[in-house]
Design an enzyme around this catalytic site. Structure first.
Site, mmCIF file in Angstrom:
data_model
loop_
_atom_site.group_PDB
_atom_site.id
_atom_site.type_symbol
_atom_site.label_atom_id
_atom_site.label_comp_id
_atom_site.label_asym_id
_atom_site.label_seq_id
_atom_site.Cartn_x
_atom_site.Cartn_y
_atom_site.Cartn_z
ATOM 1 C CD GLU A 108 1.375 -11.210 16.360
ATOM 2 O OE1 GLU A 108 2.197 -10.272 16.353
ATOM 3 O OE2 GLU A 108 1.713 -12.391 16.182
ATOM 4 C CB ALA A 156 6.869 -5.251 15.557
ATOM 5 N N GLY A 180 1.977 -7.225 14.673
ATOM 6 C CA GLY A 180 1.881 -7.047 16.127
ATOM 7 C C GLY A 180 0.663 -6.224 16.526
ATOM 8 C CD GLU A 202 3.315 -10.688 11.516
ATOM 9 O OE1 GLU A 202 2.456 -11.057 10.680
ATOM 10 O OE2 GLU A 202 3.033 -10.397 12.699
HETATM 11 N N1 CO8 Z 1 7.098 -0.170 11.240
HETATM 12 C C1 CO8 Z 1 7.733 1.013 11.024
HETATM 13 N N2 CO8 Z 1 7.205 2.005 10.285
HETATM 14 C C2 CO8 Z 1 6.014 1.799 9.711
HETATM 15 C C3 CO8 Z 1 5.305 0.599 9.882
HETATM 16 C C4 CO8 Z 1 5.888 -0.425 10.706
HETATM 17 N N3 CO8 Z 1 5.263 -1.596 10.976
HETATM 18 N N4 CO8 Z 1 4.142 0.668 9.189
HETATM 19 C C5 CO8 Z 1 4.125 1.890 8.605
HETATM 20 N N5 CO8 Z 1 5.254 2.579 8.930
HETATM 21 C C6 CO8 Z 1 5.648 3.920 8.487
HETATM 22 C C7 CO8 Z 1 6.088 3.926 7.023
HETATM 23 O O1 CO8 Z 1 7.427 3.501 6.909
HETATM 24 C C8 CO8 Z 1 5.856 5.374 6.660
HETATM 25 O O2 CO8 Z 1 6.934 6.115 7.179
HETATM 26 P P1 CO8 Z 1 7.659 7.256 6.237
HETATM 27 O O3 CO8 Z 1 6.561 8.281 6.002
HETATM 28 O O4 CO8 Z 1 8.766 7.759 7.101
HETATM 29 O O5 CO8 Z 1 8.064 6.574 4.984
HETATM 30 C C9 CO8 Z 1 4.628 5.757 7.467
HETATM 31 O O6 CO8 Z 1 4.519 4.783 8.507
HETATM 32 C C10 CO8 Z 1 3.356 5.710 6.650
HETATM 33 O O7 CO8 Z 1 3.261 4.432 6.053
HETATM 34 P P2 CO8 Z 1 2.996 4.227 4.476
HETATM 35 O O8 CO8 Z 1 3.552 5.368 3.685
HETATM 36 O O9 CO8 Z 1 3.467 2.858 4.115
HETATM 37 O O10 CO8 Z 1 1.396 4.318 4.454
HETATM 38 P P3 CO8 Z 1 0.382 3.579 3.468
HETATM 39 O O11 CO8 Z 1 -0.956 4.184 3.748
HETATM 40 O O12 CO8 Z 1 0.890 3.630 2.049
HETATM 41 O O13 CO8 Z 1 0.394 2.036 3.920
HETATM 42 C C11 CO8 Z 1 0.367 0.217 5.538
HETATM 43 C C12 CO8 Z 1 -0.057 1.681 5.208
HETATM 44 C C13 CO8 Z 1 -0.429 -0.755 4.645
HETATM 45 C C14 CO8 Z 1 0.011 -0.015 6.988
HETATM 46 C C15 CO8 Z 1 1.873 0.049 5.289
HETATM 47 O O14 CO8 Z 1 2.573 1.078 5.976
HETATM 48 C C16 CO8 Z 1 2.429 -1.264 5.744
HETATM 49 O O15 CO8 Z 1 2.293 -2.255 5.044
HETATM 50 N N6 CO8 Z 1 3.085 -1.295 6.925
HETATM 51 C C17 CO8 Z 1 3.775 -2.468 7.421
HETATM 52 C C18 CO8 Z 1 2.819 -3.526 7.911
HETATM 53 C C19 CO8 Z 1 3.569 -4.736 8.397
HETATM 54 O O16 CO8 Z 1 4.291 -5.380 7.657
HETATM 55 N N7 CO8 Z 1 3.391 -5.095 9.675
HETATM 56 C C20 CO8 Z 1 4.041 -6.223 10.296
HETATM 57 C C21 CO8 Z 1 5.277 -5.781 10.994
HETATM 58 S S1 CO8 Z 1 6.229 -7.147 11.646
HETATM 59 C C22 CO8 Z 1 5.450 -7.526 13.092
HETATM 60 O O17 CO8 Z 1 4.496 -6.907 13.489
HETATM 61 C C23 CO8 Z 1 6.032 -8.662 13.889
HETATM 62 C C24 CO8 Z 1 5.165 -8.970 15.092
HETATM 63 C C25 CO8 Z 1 5.976 -9.571 16.184
HETATM 64 C C26 CO8 Z 1 5.434 -9.201 17.540
HETATM 65 C C27 CO8 Z 1 5.173 -7.727 17.707
HETATM 66 C C28 CO8 Z 1 4.903 -7.317 19.097
HETATM 67 C C29 CO8 Z 1 4.584 -5.878 19.280
#
Ligand code: CO8
Length: 258
Positions: free
Chosen positions: A112, A65, A109, A132
């Site tokens: 999921e 998400a 998500g 999460e």
């Molecule tokens: N939300 C918003 N932005 C994101 C997300 C995200 N989940 N993941 C990555 N981005 C953005 C980063 O902020 C970054 O943006 P910017 O360039 O503006 O800083 C860009 O994407 C590139 O990401 P990274 O620089 O972090 O890239 P890396 O290659 O270093 O890392 C990862 C990739 C490992 C995927 C890392 O970005 C990461 O850990 N992302 C978050 C993963 C996460 O925590 N996911 C869980 C989110 S909570 C959730 O899903 C709740 C589910 C509830 C139901 C959902 C229904 C749809």
């Protein structure tokens, strides 16, 4: 079709949806989810489409998400708006099979969403996880429930509690994905599998999807009865006669969805 966060295409009676928010690793924001469920519902209603594929980019199926969109929400916002419930229910209403073709990250998500599809084909680059817990929350769309049914309690508990990622090989070994495919062949293979399904008797396909899903919702005895009754019901279709005639006459069947 004027979508901003997804791309939509059709190939060989297959509806292909590509998640497309490259700036955010395909994070699932409200707009993307709205577009996704709309595109799936349109394909479901389209008689020329027999199955669907959802995919992302080489880097990410979806990294969860959208954290930036979720950050300001309060409990009142999430509970009052029943966050993600309409999209979840809309996905489950789709009656034609949906294949998730996952390359790169399928996190939170994103994992999921892949699990809400009917099966997952993974590129050898795929990484699955429920991180999460690192955000001070927990899964909200099946990470604690579907993942546990698919890979068992021990692995699901570890992934949910530590946020560690599972690679494609482990995901296949654990039963989360049906097959691992070289990344450069993923989309073609997923579309080809979906096209094979689209070529089968549509009513039998829908009944089979319902019956397999029923196995997660009911007892074995009730599930077996449901299966047998659906099997009986398919003898009311013209496609049953066509399928069996084609076998006996050693030719390919021409199914009409009747
Ligand atoms: N939300 C918003 N932005 C994101 C997300 C995200 N989940 N993941 C990555 N981005 C953005 C980063 O902020 C970054 O943006 P910017 O360039 O503006 O800083 C860009 O994407 C590139 O990401 P990274 O620089 O972090 O890239 P890396 O290659 O270093 O890392 C990862 C990739 C490992 C995927 C890392 O970005 C990461 O850990 N992302 C978050 C993963 C996460 O925590 N996911 C869980 C989110 S909570 C959730 O899903 C709740 C589910 C509830 C139901 C959902 C229904 C749809």
């Amino acid at each position: 079709m004027g979508y901003k966060c997804i791309q939509v295409d059709t190939r060989d009676h297959v509806g292909l949806v590509t998640l497309h928010r490259p700036q955010a690793m395909n994070a699932l924001n409200a707009e993307l989810l709205r577009e996704l469920v709309e595109a799936l519902a349109k394909f479901d209603a389209d008689e020329t489409i027999g199955a669907m594929v959802i995919t992302g980019s080489e880097k990410a199926f979806a990294a969860g998400a959208d954290i930036k969109e979720m950050r300001p929400k309060s409990f009142v916002d999430t509970f009052r708006d029943d966050l993600f419930t309409p999209e979840h229910n809309a996905m489950l209403r789709v009656r034609k099979p949906i294949i998730a073709a996952v390359a790169g990250y399928a996190l939170g998500g994103g994992c999921e969403l892949a699990m809400m599809c009917d099966f997952i084909l993974a590129a050898d680059t795929a990484k699955f996880g429920q991180p999460e817990i690192n955000l001070g929350v927990m899964p909200g769309l099946g990470g604690s429930q579907r993942l546990t049914r698919f890979v068992g309690k021990s692995k699901a508990m570890e992934m949910n509690l530590t946020g560690r990622f599972m690679d494609a090989e482990e995901a296949e070994r654990s039963g989360l994905v049906s097959r691992v495919i070289p990344a450069d062949k993923l989309i073609d293979e997923a579309v080809s599998v979906a096209a094979k399904i689209a070529d089968k008797a549509p009513l039998a396909v829908m009944a089979t999807k319902e019956a397999v899903n029923r196995s997660y919702e009911t007892t074995l005895a009730e599930g077996l009865l449901f299966e047998r009754r659906m099997f009986h019901a398919l003898f009311a279709t013209a496609d049953q006669g066509e399928g069996m005639d084609a076998f006996i006459e050693k030719r390919s069947a021409k199914f009409r969805g009747e």
